[in-house]
Design a protein around this motif. Sequence first.
Motif, mmCIF file in Angstrom:
data_model
loop_
_atom_site.group_PDB
_atom_site.id
_atom_site.type_symbol
_atom_site.label_atom_id
_atom_site.label_comp_id
_atom_site.label_asym_id
_atom_site.label_seq_id
_atom_site.Cartn_x
_atom_site.Cartn_y
_atom_site.Cartn_z
ATOM 1 N N GLN A 1 -0.867 -1.094 -12.165
ATOM 2 C CA GLN A 1 -2.260 -1.138 -12.593
ATOM 3 C C GLN A 1 -2.517 -0.291 -13.838
ATOM 4 O OE1 GLN A 1 -4.478 -3.164 -11.470
ATOM 5 N NE2 GLN A 1 -3.384 -3.924 -9.675
ATOM 6 N N ALA B 1 1.721 4.123 -1.629
ATOM 7 C CA ALA B 1 1.327 5.113 -2.638
ATOM 8 C C ALA B 1 0.713 4.450 -3.876
ATOM 9 C CB ALA B 1 2.507 6.003 -2.993
ATOM 10 N N TYR B 2 0.888 5.069 -5.055
ATOM 11 C CA TYR B 2 0.211 4.597 -6.256
ATOM 12 C C TYR B 2 0.684 3.198 -6.666
ATOM 13 C CZ TYR B 2 -0.665 9.634 -6.797
ATOM 14 O OH TYR B 2 -1.028 10.938 -6.589
ATOM 15 N N ASP B 3 -0.251 2.367 -7.092
ATOM 16 C CA ASP B 3 0.088 1.042 -7.621
ATOM 17 C C ASP B 3 0.279 1.195 -9.131
ATOM 18 O OD1 ASP B 3 0.484 -1.587 -8.153
ATOM 19 O OD2 ASP B 3 -1.407 -2.298 -7.329
ATOM 20 N N VAL B 4 1.492 1.553 -9.530
ATOM 21 C CA VAL B 4 1.778 1.951 -10.909
ATOM 22 C C VAL B 4 1.499 0.831 -11.909
ATOM 23 C CG1 VAL B 4 3.597 2.718 -12.486
ATOM 24 C CG2 VAL B 4 3.431 3.702 -10.188
ATOM 25 N N ASN C 1 0.820 -1.206 0.000
ATOM 26 C CA ASN C 1 0.000 0.000 0.000
ATOM 27 C C ASN C 1 0.854 1.257 0.000
ATOM 28 O OD1 ASN C 1 -2.572 1.001 -0.175
ATOM 29 N ND2 ASN C 1 -2.887 1.144 2.030
#
Length: 458
Positions: A190, A185-188, A183
Amino acid sequence: MDFSLFESVLEESQIISGDGLKVRYHHIWHMDQPLKALCLLLPETTEEVSNIMKICYENDLPVVVHGGLTNLVGSTETDGHEVVISTERLNNIEEIDTSSRTMTVQAGVILENIHEAAASADLLFPLNFGARGSAQIGGIISTNAGGLRVLKYGMTRQLILGLEAVMADGSIISSMKKIIKDNSAYDVKQLFIGSEGTLGIVTKAILKLEEAPNSRNAAYIGFNDYHKVVTFLKYMDSNLAGKLSGFELIWRNSYVQMTSVSDAVRPPLPYEYNYYVLIEALGSHPQNDQIEFQVLLENAIEKEQVLDAVMAQSPSDVEWFFRIREDVNNLVDFMKHDQHFDISLPIPLIGQYIADRYKSLSQIEGVEQVFAFGHVADGNIHFMVGKTNLSPELKKQIDHCIYDGLKEMGGSVSAEHGIGTHKKDYLKLCRSIEEITLMKSIKSIMDPKSLLNPGKIF
């Protein structure tokens, strides 16, 4: 074109141009149409893909990526002005980690080979659909494919733990982690899943595996009332306590066509019902699971929830049952020209919506056949329309007929195949202007020259 640009990073055998393109094609259903491209490149490593993209970026060369070429919305189509990168030589299964229950694969690995490798380690990669013998995992990830077991295991997105992709400028984005929970920050990763090759080229992935089931039960069930199909779904799902893995619905005329083409494909149930449901349950106790499955079916018949049912009595029966559902060529082979759809809509509304489409399509001059079937448990229905000609006017008429009304009921013009070129005019029916604007902004940031799969989606 000056092919010396690529000769500095690839072997001669990895560069196909000129007459060599005549034996290539853009889709497995159009193998008689030679590939139109500046050249086709066959990288064998992520680094080679990166070097190719650096050259293309510096020289403003558009790029289309080819995997197994099973896409149904035009995402692999070319017009002759693109460099085509095929991932077919990125075909190594690098690792199976039985403790983490993961598999590390290159983008060109065929889905069926993933299944076999997982099974050899007593594990399961649950994603499954008819094109598993051709589809490559990179393309599967790029389109966020669904298939026959989304009900239990989810779409491709839910089965990817780690990902590596090459950006338009050749930079490599790598998040090759085996962990489920991250978790930070951004789950790039995706961004690349479901982006149809417009944001980056997937080169590797870490797949989430499951423990292999010890039992597999299947049955066909007959209905005349769509409402009872939905009631039966809830009944089986609640009583099987997580073991229900597939719930496929086939309309009568589709079932008849699927099971009457040859003696080798015979019908498990007679041709007297409006709807045919194929269910699958995966479990861990063969004898107990079979008894439980059978008792649930018997109770459903006694309570008149269903009209008829036939249960698979052997693994070969299970294969027979699923072969009927998966072999869509039994529909396509009898069409002069075919048009495909995979719409998504709320489950309770499916029955009436499809009935209305059948009626409307039958009134369009040029439409010869209409077949519906699909993954009703996740709201995804497939249409195949046979037609007399390929005129743009007829195509638009059919498109409007299928898509009319989806927006109002919160549906989608694409449940699992993507947008490509064939559906981009209808993206506004299932995405807001604000969403589309944000998507275009992401595209412009990640691919500022619009070199990756140009003209697709937008």
